[in-house]
Design an enzyme around this catalytic site. Structure first.
Site: not given
Ligand code: SDX
Length: 414
Positions: A295, A350
């Site tokens: 998140h 989710d």
């Molecule tokens: C919702 O914003 C809100 O409030 C949203 C929400 C709401 O109520 O409205 O809470 C609802 O949208 C929940 C999120 C649903 N999405 C997912 O579950 C999809 C999987 N998660 C992600 O792709 C990610 O965590 C996000 C999109 C939720 C957040 O993205 P960010 O803040 O841009 O984080 P990032 O992708 O830059 O990740 C930071 C690090 C990375 O590693 P490094 O490159 O720094 O080494 O964390 C890792 C990422 O690779 N990472 C994950 C991961 N989430 C973050 N690695 C593997 N799986 C994941 N799910």
């Protein structure tokens, strides 16, 4: 069973408080003066887009608050209708205010026939969120007052949209399977009516309560992508229908609300609890994002997942297939959280929501529209708050391309 659910939520709240970190998070209250200092990263990380009294997310501590009320209390004691009232109007309603609001919602559930006609034209293969988006847009075309962007007029539209979203979602769910859409049932409250409009059966008390809790949990969440989208569109004084249409489009994406559906596909793909470790090792090696984890704001356990996880566990008891998926999910949580502890990655809202929806009888493809049925309250509450002191959103981008290039005639471009 109602008591057991209440106790389960309160226990999740106690656990959240016990595990909460003391790490401070910058707190901006409604009284802060702009400009404030903030460091903005990619994806507008850290940017502050407005002040608000609607809701508060403290990512370090895992808090979620709507208008001052913590999410555990609302989930344990409130209803979706009451929560929507709180978000829109700022405080808990009296009994007569709530009765009146519920009556108003019931009276506005009916969807105009031309919208149903449009939905019938849409291929059953279309994603339900795309169908819902088109329906909301069409609703705007039928309202002769749609261009009245006063707070008063837009509030009426907000209530109408909250009332109509279950009817639209029910129609989308049924038309996918060539079934006739149903008329809203005035005997039923919001959550029960939603389930009735999808499945054709009035739900039992357990299913109704659980869906109601899920709707409460999804109603608002800070400056998430779909809320911000709704507010950006509304800030140009476009119209509330267009703003919410854009909100639906934004919520659809798998990085946002669309993740609830993808989680189920992942769990099905894993197939058996003993496959989890190997599946995750491959996902990790190929940098595949694990749906339902991570998140932008939470660096602690998402309080909504704290409630939805145990609820899913309770519900799947009588559903053997979902019970297996739940086992896979809990193993996946252990593996992902263990491996990604340094990055502070936990399940988000989710992750367990889909299992809860499946157990109450909602098919996977309809999960993101259920999120929208709830979130329309947060979208509109925040857009209305901002409209009260509106200024068009207009950030800037840092240009990294060349300047002053020569304009080369076509013949000399190679
Ligand atoms: C919702 O914003 C809100 O409030 C949203 C929400 C709401 O109520 O409205 O809470 C609802 O949208 C929940 C999120 C649903 N999405 C997912 O579950 C999809 C999987 N998660 C992600 O792709 C990610 O965590 C996000 C999109 C939720 C957040 O993205 P960010 O803040 O841009 O984080 P990032 O992708 O830059 O990740 C930071 C690090 C990375 O590693 P490094 O490159 O720094 O080494 O964390 C890792 C990422 O690779 N990472 C994950 C991961 N989430 C973050 N690695 C593997 N799986 C994941 N799910």
């Amino acid at each position: 069973m109602r008591k057991r659910i209440e106790e389960l939520i309160l226990e999740a709240g106690r656990k959240a408080r016990a595990e909460t970190s003391d790490e401070p998070e910058p707190q901006y209250t409604g009284d802060v003066e702009f400009p404030i200092e903030c460091k903005v990263g990619r994806g507008l990380e850290g940017a502050v887009a407005s002040t608000t009294k609607v809701g508060y997310v403290n990512g370090a501590r895992g808090w979620l608050v709507y208008r001052g009320h913590n999410i555990f209390d609302l989930a344990a004691y409130s209803t979706y209708e009451e929560t929507a009232y709180v978000l829109l109007f700022g405080a808990l309603p009296t009994k007569s205010q709530l009765d009146e609001f519920k009556q108003e919602l019931k009276s506005k559930r009916g969807v105009p026939a031309p919208v149903m006609e449009v939905l019938r034209q849409i291929s059953p293969k279309t994603h339900p969120m795309s169908a819902l988006r088109t329906a909301v847009s069409m609703l705007g075309n039928l309202d002769p007052n749609a261009d009245d962007t006063s707070v008063e007029a837009e509030t009426k539209v907000a209530i109408q949209l909250i009332a109509m979203f279950p009817t639209l979602t029910g129609a989308v769910a049924r038309l996918r399977w060539n079934k006739e859409p149903l008329q809203p049932n005035p005997e039923l409250d919001h959550a029960a009516n939603l389930l009735y409009l999808i499945t054709g059966d009035a739900p039992d008390e357990l299913k109704e309560r659980v869906l109601d809790i899920a709707l409460i949990l999804h109603a608002d969440h800070g400056m998430n992508a779909s809320t911000f989208t709704t507010m950006v569109v509304n800030s140009s004084l476009s119209d509330m229908y267009g703003s919410v249409t854009a909100g639906v489009a934004s919520l659809k994406g798998p990085l946002h609300g669309g993740a609830n559906e993808r989680v189920l596909y992942d769990l099905e793909e894993i197939g058996e609890p003993e496959n989890v470790d190997a599946w995750f090792a491959k996902a990790d090696a190929t940098k595949r994002k694990v749906m339902g984890f991570g998140h932008r704001v939470y660096k602690a356990y998402d309080p909504r997942a704290r409630i939805l996880g145990p609820l899913a566990g309770l519900l799947v008891e009588h559903h053997p297939h979902e019970a297996k998926l739940y086992k896979i999910a809990t193993r996946l949580e252990t593996v992902v959280c263990g491996k990604m502890a340094e990055k502070k990655i936990f399940p988000n809202v989710d992750f367990y929501a889909g299992l809860v929806y499946r157990a109450v009888g909602i098919e996977t493809a309809m999960m993101t529209p259920i999120f929208a049925v709830s979130r329309v309250a947060g979208w509109t509450a925040r857009a209305l708050e901002y409209l009260g002191d509106n200024r068009i959103y207009r950030p800037r981008a840092i240009y990294t391309g060349p300047i002053h290039l020569d304009y080369r005639p076509m013949g000399s471009r190679g």
